[in-house]
Write an enzyme that holds these catalytic residues in place. Sequence first.
Site, PDB file in Angstrom:
ATOM      1  N   ARG A 165     -15.631  11.611  13.188  1.00 22.04           N
ATOM      2  CA  ARG A 165     -16.319  10.363  12.838  1.00 22.04           C
ATOM      3  C   ARG A 165     -16.915   9.600  14.006  1.00 22.04           C
ATOM      4  NH1 ARG A 165     -12.279   8.021   8.311  1.00 22.04           N
ATOM      5  NH2 ARG A 165     -12.822   9.656   6.845  1.00 22.04           N
ATOM      6  N   SER A 219      -4.416   9.517   7.496  1.00 19.83           N
ATOM      7  CA  SER A 219      -3.719   8.227   7.447  1.00 19.83           C
ATOM      8  C   SER A 219      -2.818   8.107   6.215  1.00 19.83           C
ATOM      9  CB  SER A 219      -4.715   7.070   7.483  1.00 19.83           C
ATOM     10  OG  SER A 219      -5.770   7.327   6.603  1.00 19.83           O
ATOM     11  N   GLY A 237       0.844  -1.200   0.000  1.00 22.45           N
ATOM     12  CA  GLY A 237       0.000   0.000   0.000  1.00 22.45           C
ATOM     13  C   GLY A 237       0.873   1.241   0.000  1.00 22.45           C
ATOM     14  N   HIS A 263     -16.451   4.019  10.012  1.00 21.25           N
ATOM     15  CA  HIS A 263     -16.782   5.095   9.073  1.00 21.25           C
ATOM     16  C   HIS A 263     -18.300   5.246   9.070  1.00 21.25           C
ATOM     17  CE1 HIS A 263     -17.078   7.565   5.521  1.00 21.25           C
ATOM     18  NE2 HIS A 263     -15.762   7.658   5.477  1.00 21.25           N
ATOM     19  N   HIS A 293     -13.620   0.698   9.741  1.00 17.80           N
ATOM     20  CA  HIS A 293     -12.894   1.382   8.664  1.00 17.80           C
ATOM     21  C   HIS A 293     -11.394   1.474   8.913  1.00 17.80           C
ATOM     22  CE1 HIS A 293     -12.353   4.181   5.378  1.00 17.80           C
ATOM     23  NE2 HIS A 293     -11.930   5.148   6.174  1.00 17.80           N
ATOM     24  N   GLN A 346     -10.875   6.934  -0.595  1.00 19.31           N
ATOM     25  CA  GLN A 346     -11.508   7.857  -1.547  1.00 19.31           C
ATOM     26  C   GLN A 346     -11.098   9.295  -1.266  1.00 19.31           C
ATOM     27  OE1 GLN A 346     -15.707   7.085  -1.135  1.00 19.31           O
ATOM     28  NE2 GLN A 346     -15.591   5.135  -2.216  1.00 19.31           N
ATOM     29  N   ARG A 379      -8.835   8.827  14.754  1.00 17.85           N
ATOM     30  CA  ARG A 379      -8.083   9.412  13.636  1.00 17.85           C
ATOM     31  C   ARG A 379      -8.913  10.474  12.921  1.00 17.85           C
ATOM     32  NH1 ARG A 379      -7.905   8.369   7.996  1.00 17.85           N
ATOM     33  NH2 ARG A 379      -9.615   6.916   8.314  1.00 17.85           N
ATOM     34  N   GLU A 433     -13.484  17.758   5.332  1.00 18.11           N
ATOM     35  CA  GLU A 433     -13.971  16.524   5.953  1.00 18.11           C
ATOM     36  C   GLU A 433     -14.196  16.791   7.443  1.00 18.11           C
ATOM     37  OE1 GLU A 433     -12.428  12.893   3.207  1.00 18.11           O
ATOM     38  OE2 GLU A 433     -10.927  13.659   4.594  1.00 18.11           O
TER      39      GLU A 433
HETATM   40  C1  SIN Z   1     -13.261   8.980   3.123  1.00 19.37           C
HETATM   41  O1  SIN Z   1     -13.147   9.352   1.962  1.00 19.37           O
HETATM   42  O2  SIN Z   1     -14.250   9.245   3.793  1.00 19.37           O
HETATM   43  C2  SIN Z   1     -12.165   8.164   3.735  1.00 19.37           C
HETATM   44  C3  SIN Z   1     -11.027   9.011   4.066  1.00 19.37           C
HETATM   45  C4  SIN Z   1     -10.328   8.522   5.301  1.00 19.37           C
HETATM   46  O3  SIN Z   1     -10.722   7.522   5.882  1.00 19.37           O
HETATM   47  O4  SIN Z   1      -9.404   9.202   5.740  1.00 19.37           O
END
Ligand code: SIN
Length: 549
Positions: free
Chosen positions: A289, A390, A17, A243, A350, A51, A385, A120
């Site tokens: 989250r 990440s 990864g 998530h 997640h 994503q 997190r 976000e």
């Molecule tokens: C997302 O696109 O919601 C995932 C991004 C992440 O987990 O940092």
Amino acid sequence: MTPPDTQQYEILVVGTGLAGLTVALHLAEAGRQVTMLAKRSVTEGSSYYAQGGIAAAIGTADSFKDHIDDTLDAGAGLCSPTTVDFIVRNAPEGVDWLIGQGVDFSRIHDQGESFHLTREGGHSHRRVLHSEDATGRVIEQTLADSANRHPRIRVLEHQLAIDLIASSRVEPASQNRCLGVYALNLETGIVEALPARCVVLASGGAGKAYLYTSNPDTATGDGIAMAWRAGCRVANMEFIQFHPTCLYHPQAKTFLISEAVRGEGGRLLLPDGSRFMTRHDERAELAPRDIVARAIDYEMKKHGIDSVFLDISHKPDTFIEQHFPNILSACLKYGYDMRTQPIPTVPAAHYTCGGVVTDIRGRSDLPGLYAIGECASTGMHGANRLASNSLLECLVLGKSAAGDIDGNLDGWLEYGNSLPAWDESRVSDPDEQIVVSHNWDELRRFMWDYVGIVRTTKRLRRAHHRIKLLSDEIRDFYSNFRINNDLIELRNLVLVSDLIVQCALARQESRGLHYTLDFPGKISENSKDTVLVPMNFVGRQLDPNWSYS
Ligand code: SIN
């Protein structure tokens, strides 16, 4: 698998990864020979499915301080301020390196081609660089191409690392260090001892311990389990991030709907069309989250509903098509058009915030063994997190680990080809493979039911009891039958689940992602940015009666 031109691997990286590829490419650039093991194809892993993107404080109104504060705030007092500071300050350089490798981030074409930064949950600014809504895929394909082309990197696919080989196993009197890895070649079924001067675990998290997860099948906690068996400390495993929004559809259990959809205005709705997040947090859909996932869990239980709904249909069609082309087309495949209707979503496991304890050079407790990315616990994520931190951690610590390995490798001895061979003399072919798949299903179901978003001591103890029974069965299987992929992954998942439950039982408070009805408050509410509660170390070398309280 025979090493083509050497009896000894210089550096073995387990996992391909973003963390693995970053460390490998930096080491190869420094003139080192790197061999990478992928247990499926090179790009198959959690990074590919990310994503959202990469958080970096590059916006004009943003600052390192704000990014640091947001990270510490989400981490609920358990981040290491030093680690957070280091990673956040090195973010722009990491992003520049990716761009230099050929990664194309989305831009705002009418604003001088500057990068489009999305927003976000938990971020006080627009801060997330992305490639439309498929950032992980673009990064993985770009870096995997670079690695495949690089003359000093060899990628071996379909190789499943089983266990680390520590020198205490070979020469009990010597100072313990990592000498290599046992790996199962999934194409031939043969287990090889692979000697290396240095091993880097970059093997991802353990989302597959749960029935519902956004993670691909590779996320079975292999690196965490291997490091634990080799005597390394593992920390903070109770902090499993759920998530808030995965698509709810019988055939799409693992499809993630990026947080960026909420960042760009998406609203969470109950089946009657009413919003509910405003009742749970003033930041509503953009709360961190843990808060959003818990609110959804609460509303689903309260109303007895199978899902909530995510609605962005109030935005123009062209906006949705430009920002979320992949999510739109995946939803259309399942019969939902996000341009015109709300889509059903549920939370799913997640991200594994805890892992192998390392410093900011990626060093674990075992000399010669490094861990980076989701399998590591560096102090970046603490108890929760922050979204898009990440991939950033993989980038920054991948580089710092490469620097540390390169600076020290010449002093580390080659062990040559004299590692003990894998012993299969007392095993036979498994007679009841069905037991393994039943155990997988059982584990994932009770982890979801008893060790999920909302916990209690009674549920955790129940899970602990079931894990003990499964561990005994697996030990028996492992000792008597020839191993295969499913057995190795199940063995790792059961161990990692045990670590999650042990850590959760030890933390007698609710903090970040660990929420228990029996201890609903934090031990101390006073400070958000100081480590008040020591990290929840669980390690073989520690006193088993040790407790942080
Ligand atoms: C997302 O696109 O919601 C995932 C991004 C992440 O987990 O940092």
